[in-house]
Each structure stands twice: as C-alpha cells, then as structure tokens.
Design a protein around this motif. Structure first.
Motif, mmCIF file in Angstrom:
data_model
loop_
_atom_site.group_PDB
_atom_site.id
_atom_site.type_symbol
_atom_site.label_atom_id
_atom_site.label_comp_id
_atom_site.label_asym_id
_atom_site.label_seq_id
_atom_site.Cartn_x
_atom_site.Cartn_y
_atom_site.Cartn_z
ATOM 1 N N LEU A 160 12.207 10.054 8.525
ATOM 2 C CA LEU A 160 11.191 9.014 8.318
ATOM 3 C C LEU A 160 11.064 8.465 7.080
ATOM 4 O O LEU A 160 11.022 7.406 6.790
ATOM 5 C CB LEU A 160 9.800 9.406 9.100
ATOM 6 C CG LEU A 160 9.039 8.448 8.994
ATOM 7 C CD1 LEU A 160 9.483 7.290 9.789
ATOM 8 C CD2 LEU A 160 7.626 9.033 9.396
ATOM 9 N N ALA A 161 11.376 9.563 6.107
ATOM 10 C CA ALA A 161 11.418 9.110 4.816
ATOM 11 C C ALA A 161 12.453 8.102 4.187
ATOM 12 O O ALA A 161 12.162 7.202 3.384
ATOM 13 C CB ALA A 161 11.170 10.308 3.609
ATOM 14 N N ASP A 162 13.678 8.488 4.897
ATOM 15 C CA ASP A 162 14.667 7.361 4.437
ATOM 16 C C ASP A 162 14.324 6.068 5.524
ATOM 17 O O ASP A 162 14.635 5.087 4.497
ATOM 18 C CB ASP A 162 15.966 7.966 5.128
ATOM 19 C CG ASP A 162 16.345 9.252 4.550
ATOM 20 O OD1 ASP A 162 16.047 9.577 3.016
ATOM 21 O OD2 ASP A 162 17.188 10.095 5.107
ATOM 22 N N PHE A 163 14.035 6.200 6.531
ATOM 23 C CA PHE A 163 13.435 4.851 7.043
ATOM 24 C C PHE A 163 12.397 4.077 6.472
ATOM 25 O O PHE A 163 12.724 3.031 6.362
ATOM 26 C CB PHE A 163 13.178 5.338 8.422
ATOM 27 C CG PHE A 163 12.623 4.138 9.239
ATOM 28 C CD1 PHE A 163 13.484 3.523 10.246
ATOM 29 C CD2 PHE A 163 11.449 3.608 9.413
ATOM 30 C CE1 PHE A 163 13.273 2.401 11.000
ATOM 31 C CE2 PHE A 163 11.088 2.386 10.193
ATOM 32 C CZ PHE A 163 11.936 2.063 10.988
ATOM 33 N N VAL A 190 0.914 -1.083 0.026
ATOM 34 C CA VAL A 190 -0.116 -0.165 0.100
ATOM 35 C C VAL A 190 0.629 1.291 -0.052
ATOM 36 O O VAL A 190 0.491 2.275 -0.801
ATOM 37 C CB VAL A 190 -0.915 -0.007 1.410
ATOM 38 C CG1 VAL A 190 -1.774 1.461 1.227
ATOM 39 C CG2 VAL A 190 -2.009 -1.104 1.218
ATOM 40 N N LEU A 191 1.963 1.154 0.977
ATOM 41 C CA LEU A 191 2.783 2.468 0.993
ATOM 42 C C LEU A 191 3.422 2.694 -0.404
ATOM 43 O O LEU A 191 3.458 3.950 -0.799
ATOM 44 C CB LEU A 191 3.835 2.234 1.958
ATOM 45 C CG LEU A 191 3.103 2.182 3.470
ATOM 46 C CD1 LEU A 191 4.063 1.927 4.584
ATOM 47 C CD2 LEU A 191 2.155 3.244 3.734
ATOM 48 N N SER A 192 3.805 1.749 -1.211
ATOM 49 C CA SER A 192 4.693 1.919 -2.319
ATOM 50 C C SER A 192 3.380 2.248 -3.237
ATOM 51 O O SER A 192 3.707 3.345 -4.120
ATOM 52 C CB SER A 192 5.111 0.567 -2.854
ATOM 53 O OG SER A 192 6.055 -0.006 -2.011
ATOM 54 N N GLN A 199 7.545 -1.621 13.160
ATOM 55 C CA GLN A 199 8.799 -1.251 12.790
ATOM 56 C C GLN A 199 8.638 0.574 12.974
ATOM 57 O O GLN A 199 9.364 1.174 13.322
ATOM 58 C CB GLN A 199 9.292 -1.410 11.488
ATOM 59 C CG GLN A 199 9.849 -2.869 11.400
ATOM 60 C CD GLN A 199 10.303 -3.250 10.079
ATOM 61 O OE1 GLN A 199 11.087 -2.535 9.682
ATOM 62 N NE2 GLN A 199 9.689 -4.271 9.457
ATOM 63 N N LEU A 200 7.341 0.924 12.249
ATOM 64 C CA LEU A 200 7.196 2.371 12.481
ATOM 65 C C LEU A 200 7.060 2.905 13.925
ATOM 66 O O LEU A 200 7.250 3.985 14.360
ATOM 67 C CB LEU A 200 5.891 2.620 11.526
ATOM 68 C CG LEU A 200 6.139 2.677 10.079
ATOM 69 C CD1 LEU A 200 4.981 2.529 9.339
ATOM 70 C CD2 LEU A 200 7.058 3.840 9.651
ATOM 71 N N ALA A 201 6.268 1.968 14.636
ATOM 72 C CA ALA A 201 5.757 2.433 15.838
ATOM 73 C C ALA A 201 7.181 2.576 16.640
ATOM 74 O O ALA A 201 7.543 3.207 17.587
ATOM 75 C CB ALA A 201 5.035 1.390 16.673
ATOM 76 N N ASN A 208 11.683 4.553 3.013
ATOM 77 C CA ASN A 208 12.141 3.961 1.669
ATOM 78 C C ASN A 208 12.904 2.657 1.861
ATOM 79 O O ASN A 208 13.090 1.808 0.979
ATOM 80 C CB ASN A 208 12.959 5.137 1.079
ATOM 81 C CG ASN A 208 11.943 6.121 0.415
ATOM 82 O OD1 ASN A 208 10.674 5.844 0.288
ATOM 83 N ND2 ASN A 208 12.545 7.529 0.655
ATOM 84 N N GLU A 209 13.603 2.580 2.739
ATOM 85 C CA GLU A 209 14.452 1.279 3.205
ATOM 86 C C GLU A 209 13.870 0.225 3.246
ATOM 87 O O GLU A 209 14.351 -1.003 3.055
ATOM 88 C CB GLU A 209 15.714 1.496 4.166
ATOM 89 C CG GLU A 209 16.804 2.699 4.066
ATOM 90 C CD GLU A 209 17.374 3.135 5.148
ATOM 91 O OE1 GLU A 209 17.064 2.439 6.337
ATOM 92 O OE2 GLU A 209 18.231 3.905 5.239
#
Length: 736
Positions: free
Chosen positions: A706-709, A642-644, A724-726, A711-712
């Motif tokens: 957070l964007a870098d986090f 979904v995020l992609s 992982q986001l939490a 995208n990886e």
C-alpha cells in the motif's frame, strides 16, 4: 367532552352548542385525514347526510384555505371570495357570511372549525378569539386519537413533506430502533379555561419576570459554552422576551378567558403555524428561538424541568434535540439510551465524544427533526450512514432489524480479535490505543483490547462541572484513571478549553474567530496558575508511576518551552516539599497547527513524542471551519496535500527517533487508518468502538504494497485519493 358516549356524538353536541352561543345558523367541524383531505365530521345547520361524505383538499375552498394557511378567515360575503368552492351536497347555498379557524396543536393543523350565517355579518374580533379558544379545546380532543388515527396522520404528513427519511451526518456508529424522547419536551396544556383572569395575569407577569432574569443571567454569566448557545441567539431571546407585541398577545389571550399556560400555547401555536410555512430561512430559524422561549416560559409556569432527563424514559429512548452539552447527555439513564439525534452537532463536539464513550449511536445536522417528531414516535437512527427514519414502515423496520443483528454478529467477531496483536501481513506491528476523557470510557480500554489510552481529554472533567474542580478532586480523578488503566500507558492532554469549549466559570471575551483565538496552550500560558494547578494534580496522582502528558495547540517552539518550564517548577516544588514524584515522565506536544511542522528540527530534540490531532489540523490546513456545514465536509483528509504533509512529519520524527502518533477522528475509520499505516504511523489513538474494525483491517493489510501505491499518487492534482484507496482495499480483500 368529558361526557360518556361516542366521540362523534360528543362532537355533534359541541357544534350545536357553538352554533347556539355564536347565534350562527351553521357550525361545522372538518378534520384532516392521512390522505391530506379535510373530512366533514360534524355539523349543525348543513345536511346531515353530508357528514363523512364531504371532502376538501388542502387549499381547496374556504375550509381548505384556513387549513393550508393555518390562519383564521372572516368573510361577510363568503361566496365572492376567490377560494370559495361550492359543495351542493351540504346545502350551504343560503349562507353568506363565514368565520373559520384552524384546530392547532404543536403548530400542526388537525382540522377546521367554522360558523356560517345567512345574513352578511361582520364577525367581531372577540368572536374570532372565542372560536380560537374553543378550537384549542377541540384540538386536544382530536389529539386523543378517538376521532382520527393521529399516528397515520402524522406519518402521512411526513411522507407528504418528503421528511420521513432524513439525512444527517454520522457521528457515532451503531444502529438503534426505538421511540423518540424530546430533550426539551413540548408542554401540552390540560387546563385551558381560567377561573380567575386576574390571578392568571399575575402568574404570566411573574413567569415573564423569571424568564427575563434567566436570559439576563445567561448573558451576564457568559455561560454560553455549557448552554450550547451563541451570544447572538441569547440577545435575540432577550429581545423576544421584552417584545411588547408578544406580551400584549399573551395578555389578550388571558383576558379572553384562558389560563396563562393556554395563552402561551395559543400564541405560540399561531406563531408556529405561520413561521412553519415561511420559505425565508431566516424567518424559519426564528421559529426555534420562539419555541425555546415559549418552552422556558411554560417551564416557569408549570414548574417542571426544561429537559426530559429526569422523566421516566422508555427502555429504547432515542433522544431528539436541537443541541446539547455533554453534561446534559450524562443526565440521562445510559441503560435506556439507544441513540442521539441532533439538528446541530459535529463529530468533534464534546457531546459527540461522550456519545462515543457511552457507545451510543449519534447523528448530527438533521434539519428540522425537532419540529417533525412527537414524543413516542417510532424512530430508526443509523449512526453508520447518518440516516434517520421517522415512523418507519414495517419493511424498513424488518430491514434494519436484520442489519442490527448482522452488526451484532460482526461485533462478536471483533471481540474474538481482542487479545490478538495488530500486525500487518508483512510483519509491521501497530499499537492501537483509545481516546478517552471520562470514567465511563475506562471499561472500554480492556473490553476493546486496546494497548493504552493515547489521548485522555482532561478538559471534560472541567466542562461538566459547575465550578472549577478542586486540586483534590482533580488528583482523585487522575488517580482513578491510572488505577483503572493498570499497566497500560495513559497520555494526558492538558486542559484544552476555549474556542467552542468555554468554561462557564472562566471569564472569556467574545471572539470573532474562536477556533483561532484564545484557547488551549494560549490560555494556559496567560493563566499559568490554571496549568500549574492541573500539573500539580497530575504529578501527585502519578507518584510512583509513569506519567505521560502533552500540551495542546502548540504553534511555536517557545510555547512548548514555556509550558515545560511550568512543569519543571512543579517538579522542583515536589522535591522541595519532599513529596514523591513519578518514576518516569514523558512530555510531548500535539501537532495541530501546521506552522509547527516547519519547526520540527528545533522542537523534536525537546520532546519525548509527538501526537497529531487531525480534527483541528484539517480546519487549519484548509482554512475550513469544521463546524460549518457548508465547508466542514468540503475538504478530505485523504487528499494528496494532507497525506504529503503527514508523510513529511513522520519522516522528520524518524530522523530524530521521536515516536509519532495520530489521535484524531481520522484514525478511527478503517480506510483512513489503512492509509496512515502506509504513511509510516505505528501508533493510532481511536474511539473504543473502532478498535475491532481497525484491527481486522490491519491483519489483512500488506503495508509495504500500500505504501508503494500511495507514494505513486501523492503528486496527483486530485482533491482526494479516497476512491482509489477504497478500490485498492477491495482488490486486496481488506475489510473496511
């Protein structure tokens, strides 16, 4: 029962009277206690010293068997029955035959009434029915609370069924401590014995005729959307309403001397008691159908409304219902409403949207809650976690009172952020707008410090109306919305009906997959007069002002083009008639159908903005019905897939320099909103109550980090990045 004196004395007089009239040597009454034991409360014929000293467990002995099964038991040789349990202190050895009936109220067993004879006696059906009628009267006496602590008994029932603590789905946040109000109240019959059997038979026949006509009208009128019922259920109601066995039992009960109301209650109590003990889920589901049918019949008989909306509500009302529509919720006094708890319900249902607009905590999918609670029961509803406590202990009340105080303090802190811009630590400004659909939403626009209304659901005006709103009514409504918003932008979504939002006055055929069927833009293009009527009202309301509108559920570019042509025709009409037009018009498309994401190069040059509706997008993306509890929560919006997808849409809109926002429920949760900002979203449309928590999160967020986090991790095969986001939020001290 009406005489003076203690309840025990009156009960003793009752057993003497029954024994005499039944020509029985023994008559005894056992009442259920909170420890689930049946205590001998009164007897004629057994030893007096056994009263209050003889106890039987549920299922133990003949009395325990009657209580456990909730069914009468008649035996000529009682001591030969495998369930017989000898109690020497009672002196019952000489008595061979036995007839026992349960004391039932609202399907619950409160005790057992039994007679015994020394001879081997075959009890007649008429005798059993007479004893059941007396048991109904005694149940009302017990329910008055003079003989047993009914609240303690009910709490013990809940604890025994492990049902005191319920889990549902959190739909609208907030915490409420209050008392249960049954949306469809149970009718407790006060007049039981008939004065004229013929008159009572006439009353039941008339009420049954009214009931059948009501069900037929609901079916023929296709009023299923507002009633919240599926056609299959109404067909089942029609079948039950014409069931000869059910009607015969009602007539037999009246002929035995009951009033029409008492007959309905007695037959329903018997049916309810049997079905509540069924393990087959299909049979248990029929209990709801029969309860609803009996309530409708009682409503016709006693001439009172079918819902509690017009009643004198307690000041801390927690509405308990199987389901309801938005109009029904608005019938209640919002000043007294503390929470809404449903057996059904979903986050995207219109009653949920209204609950959030009113700031009412709401919990859905709490199985069996309408069967377990009585009107007036103390209840705690936690709209943050989806938990419901029935008859909570003092410790739980203290704990939730403290939690409510903490939440109020936190809300006060959010209010302090009202006038502060939502800007991340690395300088990215995020516009926070609200979702709305009714006038009750509008005060929240300024109270929450929102930047505008990013989604105004125009269909709510249509759904709560009994007939198509007139052009003047629509125009007046939209004018009032724009007046209330002032200089803040309002984005109107054109009529999004169909699927689970059926207008009662719009012909609509039954569909196998309504969410994928004739709805939203599809109805608008097939019924262009309907859309043009609404566009005309919007254009006239926005005369001399800015107007923003968008079309829902666009699946291909040609649909947007066709809708835009209808708008252009209405603009040409304004010019031809010399009427004033809006100063500026921005027209956008919702992106809810994944197919549109692969037509963005063709679509984006035609639109002024794009708004992603994540509620429908999720179910279409994963082929997962959001209203189905088995799969509705199986897929996560924070999955890499979904995020992609969302990142792709944001990138395409950036190439064409077209603003993009997200207006689904996803954006209203701080963890999800945090992720959306990292993906590049700069406008979010969220529930009013979410503005404070989301703004507090944004102020502590480094969006670039957070964007870098994120995208990886987009290429990971994980089903969700939620944990992982939490963890990222926790490590970076971002409040969620």
């Amino acid at each position: 029962m009406a005489q003076s004196g203690s309840a025990d004395d009156r009960l003793q007089a009752v057993v003497r009277l029954i024994a005499s009239n039944m020509v029985a040597e023994v008559c005894s009454i056992y009442l259920l206690q909170p420890d689930n034991r049946l205590e001998l409360f009164a007897t004629e014929g057994l030893r007096a010293e056994a009263v209050h000293n003889t106890f039987l467990a549920l299922g133990e002995g003949l009395v325990g068997t009657v209580a456990q099964t909730a069914r009468p038991l008649a035996l000529s040789h009682a001591q030969q029955h495998p369930a017989f349990a000898h109690r020497p202190e009672t002196g019952e050895d000489p008595y061979l035959s036995y007839l026992g009936v349960p004391l039932l109220r609202s399907g619950r067993v409160l005790g057992v009434l039994a007679v015994q004879n020394a001879t081997t006696r075959a009890y007649k059906l008429e005798e059993m029915e007479a004893l059941e009628t007396v048991a109904m009267v005694l149940a009302e006496m017990v329910a008055s609370g003079e003989l047993v602590n009914l609240a303690a008994l009910h709490e013990a029932e809940l604890v025994d069924d492990r049902a005191m603590h319920h889990h549902g789905v959190a739909i609208s946040e907030g915490i409420a401590l209050g008392h249960a109000v049954l949306h469809q109240p149970r009718f407790h019959v006060t007049k039981i014995i008939a004065e004229d059997t013929g008159e009572e038979l006439g009353r039941i026949e008339e009420a049954i005729g009214q009931l059948r006509a009501q069900v037929d009208a609901m079916l023929s009128g296709d009023n299923l959307g507002r009633a919240g019922e599926h056609r299959e259920i109404l067909e089942t109601y029609r079948m039950f309403a014409n069931d000869r066995g059910w009607l015969a039992r009602l007539r037999e009960a009246i002929e035995s001397g009951l009033t029409a109301e008492a007959a309905v209650e007695r037959v329903q109590n018997e049916t309810r008691a049997r079905l509540m003990r069924q393990t087959d889920p299909y049979l248990r589901e029929r209990l709801h159908d029969l309860d609803d049918l009996a309530n409708r019949l009682l409503s016709h008989l006693v001439g009172v409304p079918l819902t509690a909306a017009g009643d004198d509500l307690p000041t801390d009302a927690i509405i308990i219902a199987r389901n309801m529509g938005p109009a029904e919720l608005l019938d209640y006094d919002s000043d007294k409403l503390r929470a809404l708890v449903l057996e059904e319900g979903s986050a995207t249902a219109h009653v949920s949207i209204v609950a959030r607009a009113l700031g009412i905590p709401m919990i859905g999918r709490v199985e069996g809650i309408t069967d377990l609670l009585e009107a007036g029961d103390a209840v705690i509803a936690d709209g943050d976690t989806g938990e419901v406590y029935a008859l909570p202990s003092s410790e739980i009340v203290d704990s939730y009172s403290e939690k409510a105080r903490f939440r109020a303090k936190r809300q006060a802190q959010f209010r302090e952020l009202r006038d502060k811009p939502a800007v991340t630590k690395d300088g990215i400004a995020v516009s926070l707008t609200i979702n709305a659909g009714l006038m009750v939403d509008l005060p929240h626009l300024h109270e929450a410090g929102a930047d505008g209304i990013g989604l105004f659901r125009t269909e709510l005006q249509f759904l709560i109306a009994s007939a198509m709103p007139k052009l003047s009514e629509q125009q007046a409504f939209y004018t009032e919305v724009l007046d209330e918003a002032g200089d803040k932008p309002v984005t109107f979504r054109t009529l999004d009906v169909g699927g689970d939002k059926v207008l009662p006055y719009l012909a609509h055929a039954k569909e196998e997959n309504p969410a994928l069927g004739w709805r939203a833009i599809r109805i608008a293009l097939d019924r262009p007069g309907l859309l043009r009527y609404q566009l005309r009202a919007l254009l006239q309301a926005a005369a001399g002002r800015n107007l923003r509108l968008m079309f829902p559920m666009v699946a291909q570019v040609s649909e947007f083009q066709a809708a835009r042509e209808l708008l252009d025709k209405e603009l040409a009409r304004l010019q031809r008639l010399g009427h004033p037009r809006p100063l500026d018009i921005k027209v956008g498309s919702m992106l809810e159908v994944p197919s549109l994401a692969w037509q963005l190069d063709a679509l984006l040059p035609l639109v002024d903005f794009i708004s992603i509706g994540s509620n429908d997008l999720l179910q279409f993306f994963f082929a997962s019905d959001r209203g189905n509890p088995r799969v509705g929560d199986r897929y996560d919006l924070l999955s890499p897939a979904v995020l992609s997808f969302l990142q792709h849409v944001v990138a395409q809109c950036g190439v064409h320099d077209v603003p993009v926002s997200l207006c689904g429920e996803m954006a209203g949760r701080p963890l999800e909103a945090m992720t959306l900002v990292a993906l590049g979203f700069r406008t979010l449309s969220i529930p009013p109550a979410a503005v404070g928590p989301v703004k507090a999160m944004i102020l502590e967020l480094d969006a670039g980090k957070l964007a870098d986090f994120v995208n990886e991790r987009l290429s990971l095969p994980d089903s969700s990045l939620r944990s992982q986001l939490a963890e990222f939020a926790f490590d970076n001290k971002i409040p969620l």
